[in-house]
Design an enzyme around this catalytic site. Sequence first.
Site, PDB file in Angstrom:
ATOM      1  N   ALA A   1       3.929   7.746   3.424  1.00 46.30           N
ATOM      2  CA  ALA A   1       4.845   6.610   3.306  1.00 46.30           C
ATOM      3  C   ALA A   1       4.176   5.476   2.552  1.00 46.30           C
ATOM      4  O   ALA A   1       2.971   5.507   2.276  1.00 46.30           O
ATOM      5  CB  ALA A   1       5.282   6.137   4.697  1.00 46.30           C
ATOM      6  N   GLN A   2       4.981   4.469   2.188  1.00 39.88           N
ATOM      7  CA  GLN A   2       4.449   3.263   1.571  1.00 39.88           C
ATOM      8  C   GLN A   2       4.910   2.053   2.375  1.00 39.88           C
ATOM      9  O   GLN A   2       5.896   2.109   3.108  1.00 39.88           O
ATOM     10  CB  GLN A   2       4.877   3.151   0.116  1.00 39.88           C
TER      11      GLN A   2
ATOM     12  N   ALA B   1       0.855  -1.188   0.000  1.00 38.43           N
ATOM     13  CA  ALA B   1       0.000   0.000   0.000  1.00 38.43           C
ATOM     14  C   ALA B   1       0.885   1.230   0.000  1.00 38.43           C
ATOM     15  O   ALA B   1       2.065   1.170   0.371  1.00 38.43           O
ATOM     16  CB  ALA B   1      -0.923   0.000   1.217  1.00 38.43           C
ATOM     17  N   SER B   2       0.307   2.352  -0.408  1.00 36.11           N
ATOM     18  CA  SER B   2       1.050   3.607  -0.438  1.00 36.11           C
ATOM     19  C   SER B   2       0.125   4.745  -0.036  1.00 36.11           C
ATOM     20  O   SER B   2      -0.971   4.885  -0.601  1.00 36.11           O
ATOM     21  CB  SER B   2       1.629   3.863  -1.831  1.00 36.11           C
ATOM     22  N   GLY B   3       0.552   5.520   0.955  1.00 34.87           N
ATOM     23  CA  GLY B   3      -0.218   6.668   1.405  1.00 34.87           C
ATOM     24  C   GLY B   3       0.467   7.964   1.026  1.00 34.87           C
ATOM     25  O   GLY B   3       1.457   7.979   0.299  1.00 34.87           O
ATOM     26  N   SER B   4      -0.050   9.053   1.543  1.00 32.69           N
ATOM     27  CA  SER B   4       0.514  10.363   1.209  1.00 32.69           C
ATOM     28  C   SER B   4       1.850  10.609   1.892  1.00 32.69           C
ATOM     29  O   SER B   4       2.645  11.420   1.432  1.00 32.69           O
ATOM     30  CB  SER B   4      -0.471  11.467   1.603  1.00 32.69           C
TER      31      SER B   4
ATOM     32  N   LYS C   1       7.363   0.208   6.783  1.00 34.16           N
ATOM     33  CA  LYS C   1       6.802   1.489   6.368  1.00 34.16           C
ATOM     34  C   LYS C   1       7.941   2.457   6.084  1.00 34.16           C
ATOM     35  O   LYS C   1       8.729   2.786   6.980  1.00 34.16           O
ATOM     36  CB  LYS C   1       5.898   2.031   7.482  1.00 34.16           C
TER      37      LYS C   1
ATOM     38  N   ASP D   1      -7.914   8.906  13.726  1.00 36.31           N
ATOM     39  CA  ASP D   1      -8.099   8.668  12.289  1.00 36.31           C
ATOM     40  C   ASP D   1      -8.775   7.316  12.093  1.00 36.31           C
ATOM     41  O   ASP D   1      -8.298   6.461  11.360  1.00 36.31           O
ATOM     42  CB  ASP D   1      -6.742   8.702  11.586  1.00 36.31           C
TER      43      ASP D   1
END
Length: 540
Positions: free
Chosen positions: A211-212, A206-209, A235, A370
Site C-alpha cells: 500500500a501507499q 511513502a509507498s510500500g509493496s 493507507k 517486522d
Amino acid sequence: MTHHAQIAWKTISQLSSHNGNSFSSISRISQAFSLAIARSYVVFPGIYAFVCGNTVFAESGKNVEYFQPRNSLYMHAEDGHAFLISSIISIFEGLILLTRAIYLAILFSPSIATAPFADYFGNSSRKNWLHLVRRTLEIAGPAFIKWGQWAATRPDLFPRDLCTELSKLHTKAPEHSFSYTKKTIEKAFGRKISEIFDDFEEVPVASGSIAQIHRAVLRHKYRGKQIKPLVVAVKVRHPGVGESIKRDFEIINVVAKMSKFIPTLKWLRLDESVQQFAVFMMSQVDLAREAAHLSRFIYNFRRWRDVSFPKPVYPLVHPAVLVETFEQGESVAYYVDELEGNERLKSSLAHIGTHALLKMLLVDNFIHADMHPGNILVRNKSSRKGIFKSKPHVIFLDVGMTAELSKNDRINLLEFFKAVARRDGDTVAKCTLRLSKQQNCPNPRAFIKEVTESFDFWGTPEGDLVHPADAMHQLLEQVRRHRVNVDGNVCTVMVTTLVLEGWQRKLDPDYDVMHTLQTLLLKEDWAKSLTYTIEGLMAP
C-alpha cells in the site's frame, strides 16, 4: 418478465387447446426463449440458456405441465448461464496464470542459470549474484518482495549473506495514481473524499509493496467549532495486489515443490520456506487486520509514556483503506548511523527498545515481527526536569506482521534462552530440536554434538570474547546446515531479538540486550523482575 411471459403463453395455450398439442412444442420453445432473455445479459450466455431450457422441455414429455416450478426450468436455465460464465472466467484466469508463469520464468532464468557459478569466481561473483537475486525479486512484484523480506528474517533456512542482501528489500515501491486512491476511498466508505477530509495530499508520503500512504486532515463533524485539526495517514492498498499475490503464490508453491528435484536449488529448501511464509503472506494485505493489531498494541502499552503506536480512526477502517493518526518523528536509523555524540539519548533509546521487546515477548505474547529501523520513529519530547533537556519517545509502525507463541513454544523458548545464559550447549540443542512440531533433522545427534562443542568453546576464556548475539547467529547457521526445523513464529521471535540487538549495540555498545534477557530469565521471580523494570521505565 418471466412471469408475464408465462401468463401470456398460458392464455395462448388455453385458446388453442381444442387443437390438441399442436402448439405444445412452440409453447415450450417460447417459454425457454423468454426465460433466457429475462435471465441473460450477454448474447452467448443467452443462447446457451435458451438451448438448455428447450432441452429441459423436450425431455419433460407431453403429460408434464407447460409451466414447470422454479426448481426445474428456472434452475436449469440459470445453472447453464452460471456454468458458462464460470467456465469463461476460469479459462481467462488460467491464461493470465500461464502468461504470468512464462514472464516469471524468463525473469528468474538469469538468477537460476548463474546459481551454480555464484561461488566459482570468488566473493565478487557471489556478491553480484546476490544483488541479481534481490533486483529480480523487486521487479517480480509485491508477492516476491514480501517473500524476500520474510526470507531475510530466516537465517535458519537461508545463508547469512543472502539474508543480509534480502533485508535491503525494504525500499520505496512504485506509486499508484491519485484517481485510483480517490476511487478506492470513496468505494470503501461510501462517501466522497471531500466529505471525509478537509485536506488531502495527492502525492503519497511513502509507498510500500502492499500500500501507499497519503497525509490528510480529517474533517470535523461539528463545523465552526475551534478545534485542532486531526492530521491522519491514509493507507491505501495498491490496485489488484491481493489477487496478484494469490496468483503469484500459486506459482511460487509449484516452483518450490519442483525445487526439491533440482540439485542446484535443493539447498535453498524453498518448499519449507513457502509453507511457513503462507501464514504471514495474506495478513499484510488486509488493512483491517492491521488496525486490529494496532488496537491490541495500544491497549498492551496503554500505561507506557515512552512507547506508542498510530491510532486507527474508526469507523474509517476497511480491508483496502486504513486511516490512522499521522505520527511525526525521525527514523531510528538516523540515531543509529548518522547522529554523532548525544550518548545519553542513544542509551535511552537502547533501553526503551529492549524493554518494549521484553514486554511483547514475556508479558503480552504478542510480538511486532517486522521491527527493522524503517518501522521505528523517534520523537524528542521536552522534560520539565532541568538536568535533562529532552527525552526520547519511540513509535512503532507497520504492525501487519506479528507473532504469537503457543504455551509449549513459550516454555521451550524460555528454556532455550536460559540455556544460552548458562552456556549449556546440550540443552540449547535439545530445546532447538523441540522448537518444531514436525522435526525432520536427518541426524539430531550430530547437531547436538556440534552445538555442545561450540558452547563449550564459548565457555572458555578465549571464547568468552564472542558476543552472545554472534553466538546466536552461529547457532542459526548450524540449524540451517543440519536442516533442523524451527517453526516460523519461534524463529521470528529469535530473529526479531537479534535485529533489535543489532541496532541497539550501535546505539550503546556497552548495553547488552541478550544479557538483560538472560538476567531476567535466570531469576526465580523473573516476572516480578520484569514488572519492576517496566514500572521503572514508565516512571516520570
